[in-house]
Design a protein around this motif. Structure first.
Motif: not given
Length: 314
Positions: A249-277
């Motif tokens: 959803r944010a990709s469309g609002a940003l005007g940045i293609p989904r392919s340029r948003i790095f999501l590889d870790n979402v499914g394997t680490t979960g949301h690790s608080f401040c560490a994510d970026p």
């Protein structure tokens, strides 16, 4: 960020990812219904999350132990900064960070914690350390930022219908000067009002989801503009790992293609608080996805509706 002509750089970033477990194995612990579990897996893209039996101090030391650059450079560290989402995880007067600082041989360094921006406090810490180092005026000085924490209560383990929390940690060395990962722009805003509560009921959570894409886009565009760039100049977005659908959803609002948003870790680490970026930087950089000279964007959002974005040049 620029202070009196001085720039801020990421000198080195390391990560510690403990054992991962399937989200199904946490169903009873988290109190998830079968419907909620399916939603997390099928819609939100979660599969596994990090869990550890280690004390939080050991997890932080695990990240620092992989920070090869620090060895032999301890005397250069002026600040040890703990960037946290949860204000407190230990009973007063216990402070695990005192043991961490001692174990690292950094007793000479000033130590403090930032929690003001919840899960966006990691980016706040980078900005703050850059300001402090620039004011010190020593081109060799460093700051060590430690991120990631234990999901020690139910409210810290899951954000209903948004994310399941992980326990990975990351260590970040920040230095002054124009290094290989130089900060070019930073923007942050705390919206408050409806959707700005830290503990959300169903209606408040729905409002937060509604404002999320637009607020992410606005703060990201402000950071990009502060860097003197446009979104076309951004090679990759390194987000926080809440879920995949929010970034579609944010990709469309940003005007940045989904392919340029790095999501590889979402499914394997979960949301690790401040560490994510920083976890995402470590993974993407290790995969060779950040070319020298490329500009990338870190984005993180904290409960309480703090939206933050930071632009770097590799």
């Amino acid at each position: 960020m620029e202070v009196d002509g001085a720039m801020t750089s990421l000198v080195a970033v390391s990560a510690y990812v403990p054992t991962t477990v399937s989200i199904e194995s946490l169903q009873d612990e988290l109190g998830l219904s079968a419907t909620q579990l399916r939603r997390f897996r099928r819609m939100y893209g979660l599969s596994d999350v990090c869990r550890s039996d280690e004390p939080e101090a050991d997890m932080l030391l695990g990240a620092v132990s992989k920070l090869d650059f620090l060895a032999g450079q301890e005397e250069r560290v002026r600040y040890v900064v703990r960037a946290k989402t949860m204000p407190a995880a230990s009973p007063y007067p216990v402070n695990p960070m005192l043991g961490v600082r001692a174990a690292l041989g950094l007793e000479h360094a000033a130590m403090f914690t930032v929690t003001d921006h919840a899960c966006a406090s990691g980016l706040l810490a980078v900005d703050l350390c850059g300001t402090l180092l620039a004011a010190d005026g020593d081109p060799d000085a460093l700051a060590l930022i430690l991120t990631g924490e234990k999901a020690f209560t139910h409210s810290a383990q899951v954000i209903p219908d948004v994310a399941i929390m992980g326990e990975a940690t990351a260590a970040v060395l920040v230095g002054p000067g124009d290094g290989q990962d130089t900060m070019l722009g930073y923007a942050t805003t705390t919206l408050g009002g409806p959707g700005g509560e830290v503990i959300l009921d169903d209606d408040q959570a729905a409002e937060f989801r509604r404002i999320y894409p637009g607020a992410v886009a606005q703060v990201a565009l402000e950071a990009v503009a502060a860097a003197g760039l446009t979104v076309d100049d951004i090679a990759m977005v390194l987000p926080h790992n809440v879920n995949k659908i929010s970034w579609v959803r944010a990709s469309g609002a940003l005007g940045i293609p989904r392919s340029r948003i790095f999501l590889d870790n979402v499914g394997t680490t979960g949301h690790s608080f401040c560490a994510d970026p920083f976890l995402n930087y470590h993974t993407a950089n290790g995969l060779g996805l950040l070319a020298p000279g490329a500009c990338y964007l870190m984005i993180s959002v904290g409960l309480g509706s703090t939206f933050s974005a930071m632009v770097f040049r590799k």
